[in-house]
Structure formats: structure tokens, C-alpha cells
Scaffold this motif. Sequence first.
Motif, short mmCIF file in Angstrom:
data_model
loop_
_atom_site.label_atom_id
_atom_site.label_comp_id
_atom_site.label_asym_id
_atom_site.label_seq_id
_atom_site.Cartn_x
_atom_site.Cartn_y
_atom_site.Cartn_z
N GLY A 5 4.72 26.13 7.73
CA GLY A 5 5.77 26.79 8.50
C GLY A 5 7.08 26.04 8.49
O GLY A 5 7.98 26.34 9.28
N ALA A 6 7.18 25.03 7.62
CA ALA A 6 8.42 24.26 7.42
C ALA A 6 8.75 23.31 8.56
O ALA A 6 9.90 22.88 8.68
N ASN A 7 7.78 22.97 9.37
CA ASN A 7 7.99 21.90 10.35
C ASN A 7 7.90 20.56 9.62
O ASN A 7 7.03 20.37 8.77
N THR A 8 8.79 19.66 9.96
CA THR A 8 8.89 18.40 9.22
C THR A 8 8.66 17.19 10.12
O THR A 8 8.83 17.25 11.34
N MET A 9 8.27 16.09 9.47
CA MET A 9 8.08 14.82 10.15
C MET A 9 8.50 13.72 9.19
O MET A 9 8.28 13.84 7.98
N TYR A 10 9.09 12.66 9.72
CA TYR A 10 9.56 11.54 8.90
C TYR A 10 9.15 10.22 9.53
O TYR A 10 9.09 10.10 10.76
N ILE A 11 8.91 9.24 8.69
CA ILE A 11 8.74 7.91 9.24
C ILE A 11 10.09 7.42 9.73
O ILE A 11 11.16 7.87 9.28
N GLU A 12 10.05 6.47 10.65
CA GLU A 12 11.27 6.05 11.33
C GLU A 12 12.32 5.52 10.37
O GLU A 12 13.52 5.78 10.54
N GLN A 15 0.83 -1.19 0.00
CA GLN A 15 0.00 0.00 0.00
C GLN A 15 0.87 1.25 0.00
O GLN A 15 2.02 1.24 0.44
N ARG A 16 0.30 2.32 -0.50
CA ARG A 16 0.99 3.60 -0.47
C ARG A 16 1.17 4.03 0.98
O ARG A 16 0.28 3.91 1.80
N GLU A 17 2.36 4.55 1.30
CA GLU A 17 2.63 4.99 2.66
C GLU A 17 3.19 6.40 2.67
O GLU A 17 3.85 6.84 1.73
N LEU A 18 2.90 7.08 3.77
CA LEU A 18 3.42 8.41 3.98
C LEU A 18 4.89 8.30 4.38
O LEU A 18 5.26 7.49 5.21
N VAL A 19 5.73 9.14 3.78
CA VAL A 19 7.17 9.10 4.05
C VAL A 19 7.62 10.30 4.87
O VAL A 19 8.35 10.16 5.85
N ALA A 20 7.21 11.48 4.45
CA ALA A 20 7.66 12.70 5.12
C ALA A 20 6.64 13.81 4.88
O ALA A 20 6.01 13.84 3.82
N THR A 21 6.51 14.69 5.85
CA THR A 21 5.59 15.81 5.71
C THR A 21 6.30 17.12 6.04
O THR A 21 7.29 17.13 6.79
N ILE A 22 5.76 18.21 5.50
CA ILE A 22 6.27 19.54 5.82
C ILE A 22 5.09 20.49 5.89
O ILE A 22 4.26 20.53 4.98
N VAL A 40 13.25 6.34 7.49
CA VAL A 40 13.99 7.30 6.65
C VAL A 40 14.62 8.42 7.46
O VAL A 40 15.33 9.26 6.90
N LYS A 41 14.38 8.45 8.75
CA LYS A 41 14.95 9.51 9.58
C LYS A 41 16.46 9.52 9.48
O LYS A 41 17.12 8.49 9.53
N GLY A 42 17.02 10.71 9.33
CA GLY A 42 18.47 10.85 9.22
C GLY A 42 19.00 10.62 7.83
O GLY A 42 20.17 10.89 7.56
N ARG A 43 18.14 10.14 6.91
CA ARG A 43 18.58 9.89 5.54
C ARG A 43 17.85 10.78 4.53
O ARG A 43 18.43 11.18 3.53
N PHE A 44 16.60 11.07 4.79
CA PHE A 44 15.78 11.88 3.87
C PHE A 44 15.54 13.26 4.47
O PHE A 44 15.40 13.41 5.69
N THR A 45 15.44 14.25 3.59
CA THR A 45 15.11 15.61 4.03
C THR A 45 14.06 16.19 3.09
O THR A 45 14.28 16.25 1.88
N ILE A 46 12.95 16.60 3.67
CA ILE A 46 11.89 17.24 2.89
C ILE A 46 12.02 18.75 3.03
O ILE A 46 12.36 19.26 4.11
N SER A 47 11.78 19.46 1.94
CA SER A 47 11.83 20.92 1.98
C SER A 47 10.84 21.47 0.96
O SER A 47 10.29 20.71 0.16
N ARG A 48 10.62 22.76 1.02
CA ARG A 48 9.68 23.36 0.07
C ARG A 48 10.13 24.76 -0.28
O ARG A 48 10.78 25.44 0.51
N ASP A 49 9.73 25.18 -1.48
CA ASP A 49 9.96 26.55 -1.95
C ASP A 49 8.60 27.07 -2.39
O ASP A 49 8.14 26.76 -3.49
N ASN A 50 7.96 27.84 -1.52
CA ASN A 50 6.60 28.29 -1.82
C ASN A 50 6.56 29.24 -3.02
O ASN A 50 5.57 29.30 -3.73
N ALA A 51 7.62 29.98 -3.22
CA ALA A 51 7.67 30.90 -4.36
C ALA A 51 7.65 30.14 -5.68
O ALA A 51 7.17 30.65 -6.69
#
Length: 114
Positions: free
Chosen positions: A54-61, A44-51, A63-74
Motif C-alpha cells: 500500500g506504499a507505506n514506507t519506513m526508513y532507518i534513522e 552485516q547486511r542491514e535493512l535500509v528502507a521498506t515499502i 537515511v531519513k530525510g535523504r532516501f526515498t523508496i518507491s515502487r511501480d507495481n505495473a
Amino acid sequence: QVQLVESGGGLVQAGGSLRLSCAASGSAFGIHAMAWYRQAPGKQRELVATITSGANTMYIESVKGRFTISRDNAKNTVYLQMNSLKPEDTAVYYCNAVPASYSWGQGTQVTVSS
């Protein structure tokens, strides 16, 4: 209607890196929490990371320390930097809002060879 276009996937060896991008059309992108999801073959599709907006992030266990989520709203774009990739990261990666209220894009395939 927001459209999502994912890119940046590919084939890499274990330990390698990839940077995924998700371009979103439409207005009000910046107010929504966004996420990367993935779907491996037969799973099944799973959530990996959220932002959040306000740029607060969350990761599944796994991928922590290996993946980084970011955004450029512009640029209406969300990124996922993936380092130290493992074969178990192999999947089609998608982005969407949190909750996943937009139509799904085509995704981008990430394949990690051992």
C-alpha cells in the motif's frame, strides 16, 4: 522463482545523488512488502528502507530525510532515490521482500567519496 536485478549504483562525491532500481521477475510482486538492504565492507547486511503493497514506507534513522523508496507495481520495480549521500552510505545495495524470502540478486555498488 522470483529473480531480482539491481542497477543504478556508481561512484559519487559526498552530497551527490543516485537512483537505484530493482526489477523483479515473476507474478504477485505487488502483494509483497519490498525493501532495500545494504552491506558495507566488513559489516552485516542491514535493512535500509521498506515499502508495503500500500506504499507505506519506513526508513532507518541514518537515511531519513535523504532516501526515498518507491515502487511501480505495473513494472515490477522498486526504486531508491538517494540524496545528500555520505561516505558511510558506501555499500552494496540489494533489494528483496520483507522478510527477505527471495534469492538475493547481485546487488549494485554505491561508493561515496569524501
